[in-house]
Design a protein around this motif. Structure first.
Motif, mmCIF file in Angstrom:
data_model
loop_
_atom_site.group_PDB
_atom_site.id
_atom_site.type_symbol
_atom_site.label_atom_id
_atom_site.label_comp_id
_atom_site.label_asym_id
_atom_site.label_seq_id
_atom_site.Cartn_x
_atom_site.Cartn_y
_atom_site.Cartn_z
ATOM 1 N N VAL A 1 0.798 -1.309 -0.120
ATOM 2 C CA VAL A 1 0.019 0.052 0.017
ATOM 3 C C VAL A 1 0.915 1.310 -0.009
ATOM 4 N N ILE A 2 1.955 1.529 0.716
ATOM 5 C CA ILE A 2 2.987 2.582 0.976
ATOM 6 C C ILE A 2 3.635 2.745 -0.179
ATOM 7 N N THR A 3 4.305 1.416 -0.964
ATOM 8 C CA THR A 3 5.388 1.783 -1.667
ATOM 9 C C THR A 3 4.711 1.736 -3.216
ATOM 10 N N LYS A 4 3.838 0.867 -3.816
ATOM 11 C CA LYS A 4 3.547 0.809 -5.045
ATOM 12 C C LYS A 4 2.402 1.882 -5.487
ATOM 13 N N ARG A 5 2.303 2.442 -6.608
ATOM 14 C CA ARG A 5 1.591 3.296 -7.221
ATOM 15 C C ARG A 5 0.407 2.926 -8.154
ATOM 16 N N HIS A 6 0.278 1.636 -8.368
ATOM 17 C CA HIS A 6 -0.499 1.117 -9.223
ATOM 18 C C HIS A 6 -1.899 0.809 -8.326
ATOM 19 N N ALA A 7 -3.082 1.286 -8.874
ATOM 20 C CA ALA A 7 -3.992 1.274 -8.120
ATOM 21 C C ALA A 7 -4.549 -0.165 -7.631
ATOM 22 N N VAL A 8 -4.322 -1.279 -8.481
ATOM 23 C CA VAL A 8 -4.774 -2.633 -8.455
ATOM 24 C C VAL A 8 -3.797 -3.342 -7.678
ATOM 25 N N VAL A 9 -2.651 -3.113 -7.491
ATOM 26 C CA VAL A 9 -1.260 -3.531 -6.517
ATOM 27 C C VAL A 9 -1.753 -2.804 -4.965
ATOM 28 N N VAL A 10 -2.250 -1.664 -5.059
ATOM 29 C CA VAL A 10 -2.833 -1.144 -3.678
ATOM 30 C C VAL A 10 -3.865 -1.780 -2.899
ATOM 31 N N LEU A 11 -4.975 -2.154 -3.885
ATOM 32 C CA LEU A 11 -6.017 -2.965 -3.497
ATOM 33 C C LEU A 11 -5.680 -4.329 -3.001
ATOM 34 N N MET A 12 -4.563 -5.008 -3.933
ATOM 35 C CA MET A 12 -4.085 -6.158 -3.470
ATOM 36 C C MET A 12 -3.411 -6.188 -2.026
ATOM 37 N N GLY A 13 -2.818 -4.981 -1.464
ATOM 38 C CA GLY A 13 -2.076 -4.935 -0.457
ATOM 39 C C GLY A 13 -3.165 -4.679 0.606
ATOM 40 N N ILE A 14 -4.392 -4.182 0.389
ATOM 41 C CA ILE A 14 -5.426 -4.076 1.118
ATOM 42 C C ILE A 14 -6.109 -5.470 1.536
#
Length: 104
Positions: free
Chosen positions: A25-38
């Motif tokens: 969530v903190i390091t990635k900037r692609h929206a789908v990767v942030v959702l995967m982190g959540i």
């Protein structure tokens, strides 16, 4: 007879999942990767709920709350992916750094 996994091992796995999710969530900037982190963070919380509910097998509170969290996470994923698709259609990117408001 089945051997039980020690609680410490489960908590370590949960902490690792939570850490990976927070880093995504903190390091990635692609929206789908942030959702995967959540989603990883939700799964770490569910793992903790089920692990701790094993200590009181008479009550199913941990499993029931975990099921509720899974349902909320599924609804969140559906709504978030719909939002990401709309943002992609509008801005032609899913990179969170490149999305800027046209107003202002």
């Amino acid at each position: 007879m089945l051997t039980q996994i020690p609680l410490e091992h489960i908590l370590l796995l949960s902490a690792a999942l939570f850490t990976i999710g927070v880093l995504a969530v903190i390091t990635k900037r692609h929206a789908v990767v942030v959702l995967m982190g959540i989603e990883l963070i939700f799964n770490a919380a569910n793992l903790n709920l089920v692990a701790f509910s094993r200590h009181d097998p008479q009550l199913m509170q941990g499993q029931l709350f975990s099921l509720f969290v899974i349902l909320v996470a599924a609804a969140e994923a559906a709504v978030a992916l719909a939002i990401v698709l709309r943002v992609y259609q509008h801005f032609k990117t899913a990179n969170l750094n490149q999305i800027v408001s046209r107003e202002g």
